[in-house]
Scaffold this motif. Structure first.
Motif, mmCIF file in Angstrom:
data_model
loop_
_atom_site.group_PDB
_atom_site.id
_atom_site.type_symbol
_atom_site.label_atom_id
_atom_site.label_comp_id
_atom_site.label_asym_id
_atom_site.label_seq_id
_atom_site.Cartn_x
_atom_site.Cartn_y
_atom_site.Cartn_z
ATOM 1 N N ASP A 123 0.867 -1.252 0.029
ATOM 2 C CA ASP A 123 -0.137 0.139 -0.160
ATOM 3 C C ASP A 123 0.858 1.342 0.147
ATOM 4 O O ASP A 123 0.466 2.256 -0.381
ATOM 5 N N TYR A 124 2.115 0.917 0.598
ATOM 6 C CA TYR A 124 2.911 2.181 0.666
ATOM 7 C C TYR A 124 4.222 2.338 -0.167
ATOM 8 O O TYR A 124 4.928 3.531 -0.380
ATOM 9 N N THR A 125 4.452 1.261 -0.933
ATOM 10 C CA THR A 125 5.702 1.159 -1.752
ATOM 11 C C THR A 125 5.504 -0.149 -2.765
ATOM 12 O O THR A 125 4.728 -0.992 -2.473
ATOM 13 N N THR A 126 6.505 -0.362 -3.478
ATOM 14 C CA THR A 126 7.046 -1.489 -4.198
ATOM 15 C C THR A 126 8.201 -2.025 -4.039
ATOM 16 O O THR A 126 9.300 -1.375 -4.415
ATOM 17 N N LYS A 127 8.179 -3.277 -3.416
ATOM 18 C CA LYS A 127 9.586 -3.869 -3.348
ATOM 19 C C LYS A 127 10.098 -4.555 -4.444
ATOM 20 O O LYS A 127 9.312 -5.209 -5.144
ATOM 21 N N VAL A 128 11.025 -4.434 -4.984
ATOM 22 C CA VAL A 128 11.782 -4.915 -5.994
ATOM 23 C C VAL A 128 13.162 -5.733 -5.782
ATOM 24 O O VAL A 128 13.869 -5.132 -5.308
ATOM 25 N N SER A 152 20.259 -8.304 -5.029
ATOM 26 C CA SER A 152 19.766 -6.767 -4.737
ATOM 27 C C SER A 152 19.845 -6.458 -3.347
ATOM 28 O O SER A 152 19.247 -7.514 -2.615
ATOM 29 N N PRO A 153 20.129 -5.283 -2.934
ATOM 30 C CA PRO A 153 19.750 -5.002 -1.395
ATOM 31 C C PRO A 153 18.408 -4.983 -1.202
ATOM 32 O O PRO A 153 17.488 -4.919 -1.831
ATOM 33 N N ARG A 154 18.186 -5.384 0.045
ATOM 34 C CA ARG A 154 16.654 -5.376 0.689
ATOM 35 C C ARG A 154 15.995 -4.114 0.492
ATOM 36 O O ARG A 154 14.690 -3.965 0.450
ATOM 37 N N ASN A 155 16.550 -3.187 0.740
ATOM 38 C CA ASN A 155 15.945 -1.779 0.764
ATOM 39 C C ASN A 155 15.706 -1.057 -0.705
ATOM 40 O O ASN A 155 15.222 -0.054 -0.849
ATOM 41 N N PHE A 156 15.711 -1.908 -1.741
ATOM 42 C CA PHE A 156 15.564 -1.602 -3.206
ATOM 43 C C PHE A 156 14.228 -1.468 -3.326
ATOM 44 O O PHE A 156 13.431 -2.318 -3.212
ATOM 45 N N ARG A 157 13.645 -0.101 -3.603
ATOM 46 C CA ARG A 157 12.188 0.146 -3.852
ATOM 47 C C ARG A 157 11.890 0.760 -4.885
ATOM 48 O O ARG A 157 12.920 1.379 -5.909
ATOM 49 N N ALA A 158 10.503 0.664 -5.385
ATOM 50 C CA ALA A 158 10.036 1.581 -6.457
ATOM 51 C C ALA A 158 8.968 2.316 -5.830
ATOM 52 O O ALA A 158 8.208 2.119 -4.803
ATOM 53 N N PRO A 159 8.139 3.380 -6.759
ATOM 54 C CA PRO A 159 7.117 4.004 -6.227
ATOM 55 C C PRO A 159 5.967 3.263 -6.085
ATOM 56 O O PRO A 159 5.795 2.194 -6.778
ATOM 57 N N VAL A 160 4.998 3.441 -5.281
ATOM 58 C CA VAL A 160 3.903 2.647 -5.224
ATOM 59 C C VAL A 160 2.907 2.773 -6.259
ATOM 60 O O VAL A 160 2.324 1.482 -6.384
ATOM 61 N N ASP A 161 3.025 3.453 -7.172
ATOM 62 C CA ASP A 161 2.110 3.474 -8.350
ATOM 63 C C ASP A 161 2.810 2.988 -9.387
ATOM 64 O O ASP A 161 2.589 3.419 -10.592
#
Length: 327
Positions: A123-128, A152-161
């Motif tokens: 709901d708040y982010t996209t985990k890649v 990849s590191p665990r904190n790699f993220r993408a926008p929620v949308d």
């Protein structure tokens, strides 16, 4: 006048001695392997070969290896005439068969890699998540030269949308960074293979070694041939058992850069050996030709890839009686 002449002579002699002392020695450069980067995508969960993420990783691996001095050849360019292009979900057997079939130039080592990626929407982010795995393989011998895996590191993220296009670009950027880490590991492993030993050996030793264990140990410690250990297959045709013993003695006593050898098969006058060496392929052929000449044999040496065939030309035996004595 005599004193000045003697002084000049001593100075010239000193300069000559120093120049001889510091003169460059004959060196044997390491034979750099021909590399080809190939992607494994037979697993349905892996990113396919026709994806732009796949191409970015392949290009990054090839670029890093090329910048470090290795000769990397493009698969499409060297297989354009003889193989179907654009195939995806290829098996390991197909990849290895293609690499072995390429002869211009002959491929020595393949870099096989796989890419796995997934995205988890919250709901708040996209985990890649992205993972790169693969291995180094000697094409001709099948020997594994090393495995690698980077995640990849665990904190790699993408926008929620983040939509599909956004996720593909995010995975591509992430995988490209991972490819650089993988390339560093590959360069270290390949460097250990290629840069081994000192650079002071000769390709054919003309000293009076007898081929004993002490001679072999001395040459193994002092020759210091540089380069990776290669498995070479030697096929001897039309050689008797005694002639093969003579040939082995010459190989042990005269061939430098020797590591090990063992018989693979022997039937009649046909003998096959697995020969481990750090010698260049071209110089290995030259040594075999010189070995025939050294033993006073007529023959020819041919090779393809890492397989050498030494065919001895037998002369017709004279079974007639000597006519020099009559009664």
């Amino acid at each position: 006048m005599k004193r000045s002449t003697a002084t000049v002579f001593l100075v010239c002699l000193t300069i000559f001695g120093l120049s001889a002392l510091f003169a460059p020695r004959h060196v044997l450069a390491a034979e750099l392997p021909h590399l080809m980067v190939m992607g494994e995508d037979n697993d349905q969960d892996a990113i396919p070969r026709d994806s732009r993420v796949f191409r970015r990783v392949l290009n990054e691996l090839a670029e890093e290896l090329n910048n470090d001095g290795f000769d990397v050849y493009d698969e499409t360019a060297v297989t354009l005439d003889d193989f179907a292009q654009g195939r995806v979900r290829r098996s390991d057997a197909e990849l290895i068969d293609i690499a072995r079939s390429v002869t211009r130039p002959p491929i020595d080592i393949v870099v096989l890699f796989e890419i796995y990626a997934s995205a988890e929407r919250l709901d708040y982010t996209t985990k890649v998540r992205t993972r790169l795995s693969g291995r180094l393989l000697d094409v001709h011998s099948g020997r594994r030269l090393g495995n690698f895996e980077v995640a990849s590191p665990r904190n790699f993220r993408a926008p929620v949308d983040c939509n599909r296009e956004c996720i593909i670009e995010t995975v591509g950027n992430n995988a490209r960074l991972l490819a650089r880490d993988v390339a560093d590991v590959l360069i270290q492993k390949l460097g250990d293979e290629v840069d081994y030993g000192n650079n002071t050996g000769n390709d054919f030793d003309n000293s009076a070694d007898t081929g004993t264990t002490s001679d072999l140990a001395r040459r193994g410690n002092q020759a210091g041939c540089r380069g990776r250990v290669q498995d070479v297959y030697l096929n001897f045709q039309n050689f008797t058992e005694q002639e093969m013993l003579d040939m082995e003695d010459v190989i042990l006593a005269k061939f430098s850069c020797y590591v090990d050898h063992r018989p693979a098969s022997s039937q009649g006058r046909t003998h096959e050996y697995v020969y481990k060496t750090r010698l260049h392929t071209g110089k290995m052929k030259r040594n075999l030709v010189r070995a025939l000449e050294y033993l006073g044999m007529s023959g020819r040496v041919s090779y393809q890839g890492k397989e050498f065939t030494v065919s001895k030309v037998n002369k017709r035996r004279n079974r007639y009686y000597n006519e020099g004595e009559k009664w």
